[in-house]
Design a protein around this motif. Structure first.
Motif, PDB file in Angstrom:
ATOM      1  N   LEU A 220       0.835  -1.204   0.000  1.00 16.60           N
ATOM      2  CA  LEU A 220       0.000   0.000   0.000  1.00 16.60           C
ATOM      3  C   LEU A 220       0.872   1.257   0.000  1.00 16.60           C
ATOM      4  CD1 LEU A 220      -2.980   1.039   0.296  1.00 16.60           C
ATOM      5  CD2 LEU A 220      -2.517   1.168   2.762  1.00 16.60           C
ATOM      6  N   THR A 221       0.620   2.153  -0.959  1.00 22.15           N
ATOM      7  CA  THR A 221       1.387   3.388  -1.027  1.00 22.15           C
ATOM      8  C   THR A 221       0.636   4.524  -0.340  1.00 22.15           C
ATOM      9  OG1 THR A 221       0.415   4.109  -3.134  1.00 22.15           O
ATOM     10  CG2 THR A 221       2.356   2.675  -3.248  1.00 22.15           C
ATOM     11  N   ARG A 222       1.355   5.617  -0.113  1.00 24.27           N
ATOM     12  CA  ARG A 222       0.736   6.772   0.540  1.00 24.27           C
ATOM     13  C   ARG A 222      -0.434   7.308  -0.275  1.00 24.27           C
ATOM     14  NH1 ARG A 222       6.098  10.175   2.614  1.00 24.27           N
ATOM     15  NH2 ARG A 222       6.997   8.460   3.839  1.00 24.27           N
ATOM     16  N   SER A 223      -0.218   7.409  -1.575  1.00 25.91           N
ATOM     17  CA  SER A 223      -1.286   7.958  -2.423  1.00 25.91           C
ATOM     18  C   SER A 223      -2.474   7.007  -2.486  1.00 25.91           C
ATOM     19  CB  SER A 223      -0.757   8.241  -3.832  1.00 25.91           C
ATOM     20  OG  SER A 223      -0.227   7.072  -4.430  1.00 25.91           O
ATOM     21  N   GLU A 224      -2.213   5.693  -2.519  1.00 27.12           N
ATOM     22  CA  GLU A 224      -3.309   4.718  -2.525  1.00 27.12           C
ATOM     23  C   GLU A 224      -4.118   4.811  -1.237  1.00 27.12           C
ATOM     24  OE1 GLU A 224      -1.892   0.898  -5.182  1.00 27.12           O
ATOM     25  OE2 GLU A 224      -1.035   1.144  -3.183  1.00 27.12           O
ATOM     26  N   ALA A 225      -3.431   4.911  -0.115  1.00 29.14           N
ATOM     27  CA  ALA A 225      -4.115   5.012   1.171  1.00 29.14           C
ATOM     28  C   ALA A 225      -5.016   6.240   1.212  1.00 29.14           C
ATOM     29  CB  ALA A 225      -3.093   5.058   2.301  1.00 29.14           C
ATOM     30  N   SER A 226      -4.511   7.350   0.695  1.00 26.65           N
ATOM     31  CA  SER A 226      -5.312   8.583   0.669  1.00 26.65           C
ATOM     32  C   SER A 226      -6.530   8.429  -0.234  1.00 26.65           C
ATOM     33  CB  SER A 226      -4.449   9.754   0.186  1.00 26.65           C
ATOM     34  OG  SER A 226      -3.407  10.026   1.090  1.00 26.65           O
ATOM     35  N   ARG A 227      -6.338   7.809  -1.397  1.00 24.30           N
ATOM     36  CA  ARG A 227      -7.461   7.623  -2.324  1.00 24.30           C
ATOM     37  C   ARG A 227      -8.521   6.704  -1.719  1.00 24.30           C
ATOM     38  NH1 ARG A 227      -3.380   7.629  -6.356  1.00 24.30           N
ATOM     39  NH2 ARG A 227      -3.236   5.363  -6.274  1.00 24.30           N
ATOM     40  N   ILE A 228      -8.073   5.637  -1.055  1.00 24.31           N
ATOM     41  CA  ILE A 228      -9.025   4.714  -0.435  1.00 24.31           C
ATOM     42  C   ILE A 228      -9.835   5.423   0.643  1.00 24.31           C
ATOM     43  CG2 ILE A 228      -9.238   2.657   1.008  1.00 24.31           C
ATOM     44  CD1 ILE A 228      -6.809   1.514  -0.510  1.00 24.31           C
ATOM     45  N   MET A 229      -9.169   6.204   1.481  1.00 21.69           N
ATOM     46  CA  MET A 229      -9.876   6.930   2.537  1.00 21.69           C
ATOM     47  C   MET A 229     -10.889   7.902   1.947  1.00 21.69           C
ATOM     48  SD  MET A 229      -9.098   5.825   5.514  1.00 21.69           S
ATOM     49  CE  MET A 229     -10.151   7.048   6.280  1.00 21.69           C
ATOM     50  N   ASP A 230     -10.502   8.624   0.908  1.00 21.26           N
ATOM     51  CA  ASP A 230     -11.424   9.573   0.266  1.00 21.26           C
ATOM     52  C   ASP A 230     -12.639   8.838  -0.297  1.00 21.26           C
ATOM     53  OD1 ASP A 230      -9.744  11.652   0.883  1.00 21.26           O
ATOM     54  OD2 ASP A 230      -8.804  11.744  -1.094  1.00 21.26           O
ATOM     55  N   LYS A 231     -12.389   7.688  -0.930  1.00 25.97           N
ATOM     56  CA  LYS A 231     -13.476   6.907  -1.518  1.00 25.97           C
ATOM     57  C   LYS A 231     -14.421   6.394  -0.425  1.00 25.97           C
ATOM     58  CE  LYS A 231     -12.219   4.091  -4.756  1.00 25.97           C
ATOM     59  NZ  LYS A 231     -11.684   2.898  -5.463  1.00 25.97           N
ATOM     60  N   LEU A 232     -13.859   5.932   0.680  1.00 29.33           N
ATOM     61  CA  LEU A 232     -14.678   5.422   1.780  1.00 29.33           C
ATOM     62  C   LEU A 232     -15.488   6.531   2.439  1.00 29.33           C
ATOM     63  CD1 LEU A 232     -12.123   2.949   3.412  1.00 29.33           C
ATOM     64  CD2 LEU A 232     -14.154   2.354   2.070  1.00 29.33           C
ATOM     65  N   TYR A 233     -14.882   7.707   2.591  1.00 33.95           N
ATOM     66  CA  TYR A 233     -15.590   8.833   3.187  1.00 33.95           C
ATOM     67  C   TYR A 233     -16.812   9.207   2.347  1.00 33.95           C
ATOM     68  CZ  TYR A 233     -11.776   9.816   6.480  1.00 33.95           C
ATOM     69  OH  TYR A 233     -10.850   9.751   7.497  1.00 33.95           O
ATOM     70  N   VAL A 234     -16.624   9.217   1.034  1.00 38.33           N
ATOM     71  CA  VAL A 234     -17.728   9.555   0.132  1.00 38.33           C
ATOM     72  C   VAL A 234     -18.877   8.543   0.264  1.00 38.33           C
ATOM     73  CG1 VAL A 234     -18.414   9.731  -2.299  1.00 38.33           C
ATOM     74  CG2 VAL A 234     -16.304  10.824  -1.514  1.00 38.33           C
TER      75      VAL A 234
END
Length: 238
Positions: A220-234
């Motif tokens: 898991l990369t930093r950018s992937e982790a951020s994208r996953i969190m954003d997607k989950l928040y939405v």
């Protein structure tokens, strides 16, 4: 002009079009010597993400086919060994190579490879009104198209297209720079692994919301982790 008769044809299938966020799911490569196939390499790769319906419909590959597939590192190291120092032939090969390059940059693997692109060659040799995607090139050359968007099948058809284009050039004494091997010059930045804090935050959120989400925590990369969190928040809210 001396045309390349010894080469490796390569095609990849991915989860999408973005080098930064999408994953390779299938590799297909063909080794050619004196215009004849001498070896092949194919492998699925477990992307540790759920495939979109669009990719499933396009490729015919589904999650069950990838669940027990090799990890990315295993498949990619085998691919690099298979290619060796060969010139890589491919249809719009820069796109496929960029995914290999991103992996190599992340793993500090040095690549020094050359390529010839059947798309560029076709644009130079064929009538302008002819479409130059692989589907239409196969139709133009009466090459049987089977299992479209499967890596090894696409590699086999790309090889036939390349040999047909070579024959046109030879028959008409055409010398084109597009037939000369070009050095890959794809520059990408290393993707940093997710921080401990990111992983803990993501894991806590999944537990709190009781969500099952397929994640390869080791890669898991930093950018992937951020994208996953954003997607989950939405989807689930904060």
């Amino acid at each position: 002009m001396n045309f390349i008769d010894d080469y490796t044809v390569l095609d990849l299938e991915m989860t999408g079009l973005s080098v930064k966020k999408d994953k390779i799911i299938e590799i297909g490569a063909i080794k050619v010597r004196n215009n004849e196939i001498v070896d092949t390499y194919k492998s699925f790769i477990n992307p540790h993400v759920k495939l979109s319906k669009k990719i499933i419909d396009l490729t015919g590959i589904d999650d069950s086919m990838l669940s027990t597939a090799p990890e990315e590192d295993e498949a990619m190291y085998k691919l690099i060994d298979f290619v060796g120092e060969d010139c890589i032939i491919g249809q719009n090969i820069i796109f496929d190579y960029s995914f290999i390059k991103q992996w190599a940059v992340n793993k500090n693997v040095k690549l020094d490879l050359y390529y010839c692109d059947t798309l560029k060659i076709a644009r130079e040799l064929l009538p302008k009104d002819e479409k130059k995607d692989l589907e239409n090139l196969c139709s133009f050359f009466n090459i049987k198209r089977e299992n479209a968007h499967r890596a090894l099948d696409d590699s086999f058809e790309t090889m036939q297209v390349y040999e047909k284009l070579k024959q046109i050039a030879k028959n008409n004494n055409i010398e084109k720079l597009c037939f000369l091997p070009q050095k890959f010059n794809v520059k990408l930045k290393k993707q940093m692994l997710a921080t401990k804090k990111q992983k803990e935050q993501l894991n806590r959120y999944l537990e709190m919301k009781n969500i099952e989400y397929k994640i390869n925590w080791e890669t898991l990369t930093r950018s992937e982790a951020s994208r996953i969190m954003d997607k989950l928040y939405v989807k689930y809210g904060r």
